[in-house]
Design a protein around this motif. Structure first.
Motif, PDB file in Angstrom:
ATOM      1  N   PRO A  84      42.804  55.183  25.922  1.00  0.00           N
ATOM      2  CA  PRO A  84      43.756  54.085  25.823  1.00  0.00           C
ATOM      3  C   PRO A  84      43.020  52.736  25.838  1.00  0.00           C
ATOM      4  O   PRO A  84      41.914  52.639  26.371  1.00  0.00           O
ATOM      5  CB  PRO A  84      44.628  54.223  27.057  1.00  0.00           C
ATOM      6  N   PHE A  85      43.613  51.753  25.247  1.00  0.00           N
ATOM      7  CA  PHE A  85      43.043  50.404  25.260  1.00  0.00           C
ATOM      8  C   PHE A  85      44.066  49.456  25.843  1.00  0.00           C
ATOM      9  O   PHE A  85      45.193  49.449  25.389  1.00  0.00           O
ATOM     10  CB  PHE A  85      42.668  49.961  23.847  1.00  0.00           C
ATOM     11  N   PRO A  86      43.769  48.660  26.814  1.00  0.00           N
ATOM     12  CA  PRO A  86      42.508  48.675  27.558  1.00  0.00           C
ATOM     13  C   PRO A  86      42.447  49.897  28.454  1.00  0.00           C
ATOM     14  O   PRO A  86      43.482  50.422  28.876  1.00  0.00           O
ATOM     15  CB  PRO A  86      42.535  47.397  28.366  1.00  0.00           C
ATOM     16  N   SER A  87      41.233  50.353  28.750  1.00  0.00           N
ATOM     17  CA  SER A  87      41.086  51.578  29.533  1.00  0.00           C
ATOM     18  C   SER A  87      41.240  51.339  31.027  1.00  0.00           C
ATOM     19  O   SER A  87      41.499  52.263  31.775  1.00  0.00           O
ATOM     20  CB  SER A  87      39.724  52.223  29.256  1.00  0.00           C
ATOM     21  N   GLN A  88      41.084  50.113  31.464  1.00  0.00           N
ATOM     22  CA  GLN A  88      41.255  49.777  32.877  1.00  0.00           C
ATOM     23  C   GLN A  88      42.678  49.284  33.120  1.00  0.00           C
ATOM     24  O   GLN A  88      43.208  48.508  32.329  1.00  0.00           O
ATOM     25  CB  GLN A  88      40.278  48.666  33.304  1.00  0.00           C
ATOM     26  N   PRO A  89      43.320  49.734  34.200  1.00  0.00           N
ATOM     27  CA  PRO A  89      44.672  49.248  34.477  1.00  0.00           C
ATOM     28  C   PRO A  89      44.655  47.751  34.796  1.00  0.00           C
ATOM     29  O   PRO A  89      43.669  47.227  35.330  1.00  0.00           O
ATOM     30  CB  PRO A  89      45.119  50.053  35.685  1.00  0.00           C
ATOM     31  N   LYS A  90      45.737  47.076  34.449  1.00  0.00           N
ATOM     32  CA  LYS A  90      45.835  45.651  34.739  1.00  0.00           C
ATOM     33  C   LYS A  90      46.001  45.409  36.230  1.00  0.00           C
ATOM     34  O   LYS A  90      46.676  46.176  36.917  1.00  0.00           O
ATOM     35  CB  LYS A  90      47.038  45.036  34.008  1.00  0.00           C
ATOM     36  N   LEU A  91      45.384  44.366  36.717  1.00  0.00           N
ATOM     37  CA  LEU A  91      45.537  43.980  38.118  1.00  0.00           C
ATOM     38  C   LEU A  91      46.822  43.175  38.254  1.00  0.00           C
ATOM     39  O   LEU A  91      47.111  42.303  37.440  1.00  0.00           O
ATOM     40  CB  LEU A  91      44.349  43.144  38.579  1.00  0.00           C
ATOM     41  N   GLN A  92      47.576  43.475  39.300  1.00  0.00           N
ATOM     42  CA  GLN A  92      48.811  42.736  39.571  1.00  0.00           C
ATOM     43  C   GLN A  92      48.462  41.486  40.369  1.00  0.00           C
ATOM     44  O   GLN A  92      47.798  41.564  41.387  1.00  0.00           O
ATOM     45  CB  GLN A  92      49.773  43.615  40.366  1.00  0.00           C
ATOM     46  N   VAL A  93      48.888  40.331  39.878  1.00  0.00           N
ATOM     47  CA  VAL A  93      48.657  39.074  40.583  1.00  0.00           C
ATOM     48  C   VAL A  93      49.928  38.752  41.359  1.00  0.00           C
ATOM     49  O   VAL A  93      51.012  38.680  40.796  1.00  0.00           O
ATOM     50  CB  VAL A  93      48.314  37.944  39.591  1.00  0.00           C
ATOM     51  N   ALA A  94      49.785  38.555  42.661  1.00  0.00           N
ATOM     52  CA  ALA A  94      50.965  38.311  43.511  1.00  0.00           C
ATOM     53  C   ALA A  94      51.352  36.859  43.526  1.00  0.00           C
ATOM     54  O   ALA A  94      50.706  35.952  43.232  1.00  0.00           O
ATOM     55  CB  ALA A  94      50.689  38.778  44.933  1.00  0.00           C
TER      56      ALA A  94
END
Length: 66
Positions: free
Chosen positions: A56-66
């Motif tokens: 999958p692209f992107p291969s890294q999960p997105k970081l959640q910004v609080a």
């Protein structure tokens, strides 16, 4: 041109021969299969083999910004 999964390619050729044909070591083949990587092997017109990975692209999960 024939396309197959890495695990099927290894079942047909054996781990050592598959590694030799792809230019990697047998432990690399083992690790890729054990990790469940989605690698496809293609036999190209001159009888050589080429492998590519579907990710999958992107291969890294997105970081959640609080």
């Amino acid at each position: 041109m024939k396309e197959t999964s890495l695990d099927q390619f290894v079942a047909e050729k054996g781990q050592s021969e598959a590694a030799r044909l792809l230019g990697v070591t047998p432990p690399a083949i083992y690790k890729a299969i054990a990790a469940g990587r989605r690698i496809r092997v293609i036999e190209i017109s001159d009888g050589a083999f080429q492998a590519s990975e579907l990710r999958p692209f992107p291969s890294q999960p997105k970081l959640q910004v609080a």
